[in-house]
Every structure is written in C-alpha cells, then in structure tokens.
Design a protein around this motif. Sequence first.
Motif, mmCIF file in Angstrom:
data_model
loop_
_atom_site.group_PDB
_atom_site.id
_atom_site.type_symbol
_atom_site.label_atom_id
_atom_site.label_comp_id
_atom_site.label_asym_id
_atom_site.label_seq_id
_atom_site.Cartn_x
_atom_site.Cartn_y
_atom_site.Cartn_z
ATOM 1 N N VAL A 9 1.101 -0.988 -0.297
ATOM 2 C CA VAL A 9 0.317 -0.269 -0.020
ATOM 3 C C VAL A 9 0.977 1.375 -0.412
ATOM 4 O O VAL A 9 1.742 1.141 0.180
ATOM 5 C CB VAL A 9 -1.103 0.263 1.196
ATOM 6 N N SER A 11 1.377 4.122 2.222
ATOM 7 C CA SER A 11 1.422 4.506 3.965
ATOM 8 C C SER A 11 1.966 5.777 4.545
ATOM 9 O O SER A 11 2.384 7.397 3.673
ATOM 10 C CB SER A 11 2.646 3.825 4.476
ATOM 11 N N HIS A 39 3.476 0.325 -5.780
ATOM 12 C CA HIS A 39 2.474 0.433 -4.382
ATOM 13 C C HIS A 39 1.454 0.181 -5.036
ATOM 14 O O HIS A 39 0.539 0.436 -6.347
ATOM 15 C CB HIS A 39 2.247 2.239 -4.123
ATOM 16 N N GLN A 41 -2.665 0.141 -4.571
ATOM 17 C CA GLN A 41 -3.752 1.529 -4.060
ATOM 18 C C GLN A 41 -4.469 1.124 -3.127
ATOM 19 O O GLN A 41 -4.667 -0.666 -2.972
ATOM 20 C CB GLN A 41 -5.256 1.809 -5.343
ATOM 21 N N TRP A 42 -5.255 2.200 -1.562
ATOM 22 C CA TRP A 42 -5.795 1.469 -1.110
ATOM 23 C C TRP A 42 -7.086 1.623 -1.063
ATOM 24 O O TRP A 42 -7.684 1.614 -1.525
ATOM 25 C CB TRP A 42 -5.927 2.071 0.273
ATOM 26 N N TYR A 43 -7.967 -0.241 -0.729
ATOM 27 C CA TYR A 43 -9.216 -0.010 -1.319
ATOM 28 C C TYR A 43 -10.138 -0.408 0.645
ATOM 29 O O TYR A 43 -9.577 -1.714 0.931
ATOM 30 C CB TYR A 43 -9.620 -1.268 -1.455
ATOM 31 N N GLU A 44 -10.415 0.418 1.055
ATOM 32 C CA GLU A 44 -11.041 0.411 2.315
ATOM 33 C C GLU A 44 -12.341 -0.444 2.390
ATOM 34 O O GLU A 44 -12.600 -1.315 3.191
ATOM 35 C CB GLU A 44 -11.801 1.704 2.552
ATOM 36 N N GLU A 55 -10.651 7.325 -0.265
ATOM 37 C CA GLU A 55 -9.067 6.832 -1.209
ATOM 38 C C GLU A 55 -8.939 6.570 -1.615
ATOM 39 O O GLU A 55 -7.840 6.819 -2.146
ATOM 40 C CB GLU A 55 -8.986 5.221 0.184
ATOM 41 N N ASP A 59 -6.036 8.406 -4.094
ATOM 42 C CA ASP A 59 -4.980 7.640 -4.533
ATOM 43 C C ASP A 59 -4.492 8.077 -6.145
ATOM 44 O O ASP A 59 -3.623 7.889 -6.450
ATOM 45 C CB ASP A 59 -4.901 6.291 -3.726
#
Length: 362
Positions: A9, A11, A39, A41-44, A55, A59
């Motif tokens: 991810v 950070s 990296h 991508q962040w997935y909530e 998010e 991103d």
Amino acid sequence: MRITFVLPVFSRVPSGGFRVVYEYANRLVARGHQVTVVHEQWYEGWGRPVAHLREVVRDRWHSRVPGGLHRWLRWMVVDDAVRMTMVGKLEARSLPEADVTVATYWTTALLLPQLSARQGRGVHLVQGYEIWGVAEPKRVDEVLRLGVAKVVVSHYLAGVLEKVGVPRANVTVVQNGLDHGAYRPPVPDGERGASVSLLVGTGPQKGSVVAVAALERVRDVVPELRVNAFGTEKRPGFLPEWVGYSRAGNGPEQAGAAYRASAVHLCSSVEEGWGFPVAEAMACGTAVVVTRNGGAEDFCAHEENSLLVEVGDAEGMASAVVRLLRDQGLRERLVRSGLATAAGMDWEKSTDRFLAALMSAR
C-alpha cells in the motif's frame, strides 16, 4: 541496475518497514541505479462506502499528478529520482522492466514466481514474521518457502525462516542502518528526571496494554513519573489521563523529541523483526528497557547496553524501569554503551550489503 520495490500500500503514516524501502531507494539512486517503487492502491471496502470512495479518489489523484506521491509522503523525503508509482491491483504484468524485483511483504512475494524475464530476478525482503492479523498463518510460511532469494533484517529472522523450512544458504542477513541526523542526543543534554518514552499501538504485537500496566506499577513507586508516549493512531482509550500522548505525523521529529525528553525508553513488543524505536532511543541517549522480542536482541545485550525482560512481564518491566530511574550510574553506563551500539548502524554500509545481495541473487 534497474531495481523495482513492491509495497502492498501507500502508507500515509510513519512505518519502519516502509522507511527501510525508501531509505534504500534514496541511496541506490544516489549511486546511479534506476529505482521504481510500486504501491497498490488502498481499498477501504464497500462496508464503508464514503471512506472507500475518498481513498480511491485520493490515491488516483496523487498517483496521476506528476510528483504527487513524493509530495503526499509527508513523513519522509524520497529523492525525486526515485520513480514512485501506484497501480489499482498488484499483478506481475503491472510491474515495470527491471534487473531485480524486490517484494517487501508476504502478499507481494506471491508475485515473484510469476515474473517474466523482463522483470528480472525476484528477491524477498523479509522485515518481520508477518503472521499478525493473518487468518491462515501457514500461508505466510508457504510464501517464505518459495524458491527465491531472501534478504532478512536480523539474525533472529534468519532463524525463523530456517525453522519454517527455508534453506539457510538462500538467506542473507542485512541489518538496518539509522538516521543519525534525526536521532541524536540533545545538546546540551540536561537532567531528564523521572521520565519514560513509549511507542504505543493498538495492535497486540506492540504489547502496549502490558506496558501501561507496568508504568502504573512504576508510578506507585515513583509518583512524579512522566510518560512521553507517541504513536501513529488517535490516542488509544487504554491510556490513563496522566500519560502524555503525541500523535506522530512526522516519525523522526515526533519520536526523537519523545526520546530526548526521557531518561528511559520502554519497548514492550511481543515480537519485532528489528526494533527501530529501541535503536533510535539508544541514539538519542536514552537508557532502554526492552522485551526479548526477537529482532531487538540482534543488538541488545542485557546489562551491557540495555535491560532485557520477558515478553508480557509487566512486573519485570516495572522493576527494570524503576531500577534505571533510581540508579544513575547504571543508567549512564547503559546510555554510553547504547550510543556506541547505535553509532555502528550505518545506512551506507547497509546499502553496500543490500546491493551485494541483489547482485548475487539467483
């Protein structure tokens, strides 16, 4: 040489494992190598749709604006020459051409057997025994046994890998360096009083609840005790009101200030792959009480540069902290030895060894 690091991810808060990757990236580009850090991508998750969409949008914005990821990484400076990229999903086909591709977490190491010739040799950088929060820890062991070269940050981790079936010949130990510009004693270094620094986290691996129980015992004996706690999360609910807490936005500035204001640093971790806070505290002239948590034992020696206690032993932690607060001679001796230990941690030497491991990987 073309080197790709793969991070799970991006950070937005200080992280020791991420810092190691960015430290190597900075030093490798300074030596003329081409470095890309990829990296995911962040997935909530759609269980929290508003946070998820926020998010995703954030991103995508930062990954598409030139230099966006460099600017968004507010807790560490990454050289503009390092190519910082983000992909929607980590897949082997999404990785760039390279001579070496370095996985940095067990899930990213799953990509290494899938690399094509254009993506180079696969190397797994192991910074911890990453079973915390994993539903099936045996999967981590399976990934560690993959037939790719391993670089580990401590002799402790080399032993862990050997126990799960990784041939010792396939493992290279490269211990971490330290940023001596950020972590150093105050000048002048005055009387610090009855004070303790503490890195706090809500995860069970940090043992923070036990640390608080230990400090409650210390306060019974030393009522003037002052605690300088810090962490990356909002103030945890288990902290008593009398514990001071600072939420870290910039790791070195926040942590360094806590260490330099404290006579003793308490590390209560259940397990560490290395143990940056302990090394940082030593470099700031703070005496250390630390659990026998694995990684920190690579450089901590009981009664020589630190006091070692058993994991989960609140009484033992309290006794060791009180001993250091009351015995100035012992504290000063451990501080001198700790400063010497930390002085030997050099990122340039670590980079030499890391680069040699990459070049020799098969």
